[in-house]
Enzyme design. Structure first.
Site, mmCIF file in Angstrom:
data_model
loop_
_atom_site.group_PDB
_atom_site.id
_atom_site.type_symbol
_atom_site.label_atom_id
_atom_site.label_comp_id
_atom_site.label_asym_id
_atom_site.label_seq_id
_atom_site.Cartn_x
_atom_site.Cartn_y
_atom_site.Cartn_z
ATOM 1 C CD GLU A 78 18.199 17.555 34.584
ATOM 2 O OE1 GLU A 78 18.050 18.657 35.035
ATOM 3 O OE2 GLU A 78 18.836 17.761 33.458
ATOM 4 C CG ASP B 207 12.445 20.482 36.288
ATOM 5 O OD1 ASP B 207 13.481 20.628 36.252
ATOM 6 O OD2 ASP B 207 12.040 20.033 37.520
ATOM 7 C CG ASP C 138 14.028 17.344 39.339
ATOM 8 O OD1 ASP C 138 14.860 17.422 38.002
ATOM 9 O OD2 ASP C 138 13.743 18.313 39.940
ATOM 10 C CG HIS D 148 -25.957 21.591 26.252
ATOM 11 N ND1 HIS D 148 -26.226 22.967 26.125
ATOM 12 C CD2 HIS D 148 -26.872 20.801 26.862
ATOM 13 C CE1 HIS D 148 -27.505 23.042 26.537
ATOM 14 N NE2 HIS D 148 -27.827 21.756 27.023
ATOM 15 C CG ASP E 87 12.867 19.652 43.345
ATOM 16 O OD1 ASP E 87 14.120 19.774 42.845
ATOM 17 O OD2 ASP E 87 12.748 20.176 44.451
ATOM 18 C CD GLU F 37 -32.427 17.262 29.629
ATOM 19 O OE1 GLU F 37 -32.441 16.277 30.316
ATOM 20 O OE2 GLU F 37 -31.902 18.511 30.117
#
Length: 449
Positions: free
Chosen positions: A50, A75, A9, A252, A124, A328
């Site tokens: 930026e 952003d 940023d 599953h 930021d 299994e």
């Protein structure tokens, strides 16, 4: 190949005005902060700042591993669209910066994604710290940064703000929500300890800061130093062990037998998913695609797991590899029966099975001890094959519980004390020193979306 996330940023107080940038490099497999970069750059526009943040983040990632793939998250719609090639670069100040960014990594190694500002808090904060330092006539200092702490606080706040379903003891949905909140609070506490150590100037750190491209860069080892000192050994080894192999364990989706709670192992009718099960798999796929961290998919050979894996893999753009070790347990003559029906017909065999992990289900089924031996061998093979990567393993109740049991060092009878819902997600990370860390168990939040 390692995968990094770069979040960057930049900002300007006046546009143009006093400007600064921030960038953070994150290990995509673990979510761990590897490096931070920030710099006050004098008077400039938001867009210049930026782009400078993007360049700094890419350079920091390149220093860590020039062969890695990088996913950039910002952003700034302008930067993301221009670097992705969808928007033309017209401004003369932007062209040389975009060119510089494009040369850090080969183009095929870098992807770009726009994110809302609230998801870019870490970068930021670094940019604002850099601008605050510039206002004081200083440059950004890693030792005084609070960005890592505040980013962890923001993650914790988001997790705590999630709906916490209530329910009776043992309710899987309520338990998963409480576990996510507790884990997030733990991460925030870790970050606070780390920031406190950095601010105190601990002599055990690997240096306060390094210079990179004119900006200050903090290595992830320094950010994590305080955590590793006081943390227990399991799952918290030295920083130089590298990224763990992380297994995301997916049971599953439902089959017609699942709601009836019938034994359904590898020796029965091999049922397909029901309509509900297919919808569950779609939801899992959408959720995992949004996270963007899974790098491979491996499934049990049974129909229900291959179907689940195929649906999820389609969302992820990945192929499915089948591994027989993930199948299994074979429940022998109990296949297709409910627990009550087994109790009526094979009471002595059932009692023995509940009491002894070496006991086999009626009809020469597979014991829990034999399943554990198989899973341990499969685990070791897959850890070696996917070192440092995140892999989705689509399997069944007993194998997934066994992965978790072995990671915790819990006794065999702990299998009877775990609830594992259809289409639930669990996660275990395996480190180079042989230790493991259970990171998630029986999460079904994606099914409630």
């Amino acid at each position: 190949m390692r995968e990094f996330i770069v979040e960057a940023d930049g900002g300007s107080r006046g546009n143009p005005g006093p400007a600064g940038y921030g960038a953070v490099v994150i290990d995509a497999a673990t979510g761990q902060t590897l490096a931070e970069a920030a710099e006050y750059i004098g008077v400039a526009t938001n867009n210049v700042a930026e782009y400078r943040g993007l360049i700094a983040g890419l350079r920091a990632a390149h220093e860590l591993d020039p062969t890695a793939t990088v996913h950039v998250r910002m952003d700034s719609k302008l930067v993301i669209e221009q670097m992705s090639g969808r928007w033309k670069i017209k401004h003369p100040d932007m062209k040389p910066l975009a060119f510089e960014a494009s040369k850090v990594f080969p183009a095929p190694q870098v992807t770009y994604e726009w994110i809302p500002r609230e998801q870019n808090k870490h970068a930021d904060r670094l940019a604002n710290e850099a601008m605050d330092a510039g206002k004081r006539g200083e440059q950004w200092s890693a030792s005084g940064s609070m960005a890592e702490l505040e980013a962890a606080d923001a993650r914790a706040a988001r997790a705590v703000a999630e709906p916490k379903p209530s329910g009776p003891p043992g309710d899987a949905a309520a338990g998963a929500a409480r576990a996510r909140a507790a884990l997030s609070e733990g991460r925030a506490a870790d970050a606070a300890a780390s920031a406190g150590s950095s601010a105190a100037g601990s002599s055990g750190r690997r240096g306060a800061a390094e210079s990179s491209g004119g900006g200050a860069v903090r290595a992830g080892a320094e950010v994590r130093a305080a955590r590793s000192v006081a943390a227990p050994a399991t799952g918290w080894g030295p920083a130089d062990m590298g990224a763990p192999a992380t297994f995301v364990l997916l049971r599953h989706g439902e089959t017609p037998l699942t709601p009836q709670k019938r034994f359904s192992g590898s020796g029965g009718t091999d049922p397909s998913l029901s309509d509900v099960g297919r919808e569950q798999a779609e939801r899992v796929g959408a959720a995992l695609a949004g996270r963007g961290t899974v790098q491979a998919v491996v499934a049990s050979p049974l129909t229900r797991t291959r179907e689940t894996a195929g649906i999820v893999a389609a969302h992820l753009g990945l192929d499915v590899t089948v591994d027989d070790g993930l199948r299994e347990t074979d429940f022998g003559a109990w296949e297709g029966l409910t627990f009550g029906e087994v109790r009526e017909r094979y009471a002595d065999d059932l009692n023995a099975w509940l009491a002894d992990p070496e006991a086999r289900p009626t009809g020469d089924g597979e014991s829990f001890a034999a399943t554990a031996t198989r899973i341990a061998a499969t685990r070791d093979k897959l850890v070696a094959a996917y070192a440092g990567r995140t892999v989705l393993l689509v399997s069944h109740v007993t194998p997934i519980k066994t992965f978790v049991r072995l990671a915790l060092g819990a006794p065999p009878e702990s299998l009877f004390r775990m609830e594992l819902s259809a289409a639930s997600l669990s996660a275990v990370a395996y480190y180079a020193d042989g230790n493991a860390s259970v990171r998630l168990f029986n999460d079904t939040s994606h099914l409630r979306a």
